[in-house]
Design an enzyme around this catalytic site. Structure first.
Site, PDB file in Angstrom:
ATOM      1  N   SER A 142       0.844  -1.197   0.000  1.00 57.69           N
ATOM      2  CA  SER A 142       0.000   0.000   0.000  1.00 57.69           C
ATOM      3  C   SER A 142       0.876   1.243   0.000  1.00 57.69           C
ATOM      4  CB  SER A 142      -0.898   0.036   1.243  1.00 57.69           C
ATOM      5  OG  SER A 142      -1.591   1.269   1.334  1.00 57.69           O
ATOM      6  N   TYR A 155      -1.972   0.493  10.536  1.00 62.55           N
ATOM      7  CA  TYR A 155      -2.125  -0.049   9.183  1.00 62.55           C
ATOM      8  C   TYR A 155      -0.827   0.146   8.392  1.00 62.55           C
ATOM      9  CZ  TYR A 155      -3.847  -0.528   4.387  1.00 62.55           C
ATOM     10  OH  TYR A 155      -4.019  -0.900   3.078  1.00 62.55           O
TER      11      TYR A 155
END
Length: 245
Positions: A142, A155
């Site tokens: 990501s 995250y």
């Protein structure tokens, strides 16, 4: 893309979003895809769709939190096709909130799926790759691990951990097993659906609607990475919407 035809590719989180798009694109180019996820209904529909389009696919119910599921997943591929050429670790989850909100349950879920799930996928595939003297690991990471912002600390931490592990693995490898990291920006998927923080859920959905890429953009990147000749390794690819800062 001739180097894709006949390759056996396992994809986790394959029932929707990036995983589903990747399965479709690879099958279109002649790969034999082995699809894993928790939602067997969606998996079976996808397998049927791929077969109806002339592709080859099988599926298995897996939860990447369970290392035995990943071993069974890889074993399914080898028993069906005699080998495994690529493991795509795509399954992921996000709970976005301030760190001092102390969403410990959310932290554990992200660590179990985003980090340990990838490690379990690698641990299941690497013995097969070593025996074959060839193999390719593709981790879907990501851009959150590249640009650290509030509400995404844990995250981003899980994503950066995957990036760190992959770089160490690359340096340790003798070249027979390749590893690629693909870091997407905003993609139009159901990514936001499970976010508990309503404010973040709304913000992410809005960003996806305004500038999110089609998941096929990421599928094409996977296709590109694994289509390279054996002596070429694509390391890290970052793919953002052109509007994303």
């Amino acid at each position: 893309m001739q180097n894709i035809k006949g390759k056996v590719v396992a994809v986790t989180g394959a029932s929707a979003g990036i995983g589903k798009a990747t399965a479709i694109r690879l099958a279109e180019n002649g790969a034999k895809v082995v699809l894993g996820a928790r939602n067997t209904g969606k998996l079976e529909k996808l397998v049927e769709e791929i077969k109806n389009a002339g592709g080859e696919a099988i599926c298995a119910e897996i939860d990447v939190k369970n290392k035995t599921d990943l071993i069974r997943f890889v074993t399914t591929a080898v028993e069906k096709y005699g080998r495994l050429d690529v493991m795509v670790n795509n399954a992921g989850v996000s709970q976005l909130s301030r760190i001092d909100d102390l969403d410990v349950e959310g932290w554990e879920d992200m660590i179990d799926i985003n980090l340990k799930g990838v490690l379990y996928g690698m641990a299941a595939a690497v013995p097969v790759f070593k025996k074959q003297r060839s193999g390719h690991i593709v981790n879907i990471i990501s851009t959150s691990g590249l640009k650290i912002v509030p509400m995404q600390g844990i995250y981003a931490g899980t994503k950066n951990a995957v990036r760190t592990v992959a770089e160490a693995f690359r340096q340790e490898s003798d070249g027979s097993i390749r590893i690629t990291g693909i870091s997407p920006g905003f993609v139009k998927t159901d990514f936001a659906d499970n976010i508990k923080n309503e404010g973040m859920k709304t913000n992410i959905r809005k960003a996806m609607e305004e500038m999110g890429m089609d998941p096929m953009a990421i599928a094409n990147a996977v296709l590109y990475a694994i289509s390279q000749p054996d002596e070429v390794e694509i390391g890290d690819l970052v793919i953002r919407p052109s509007k994303q800062n």
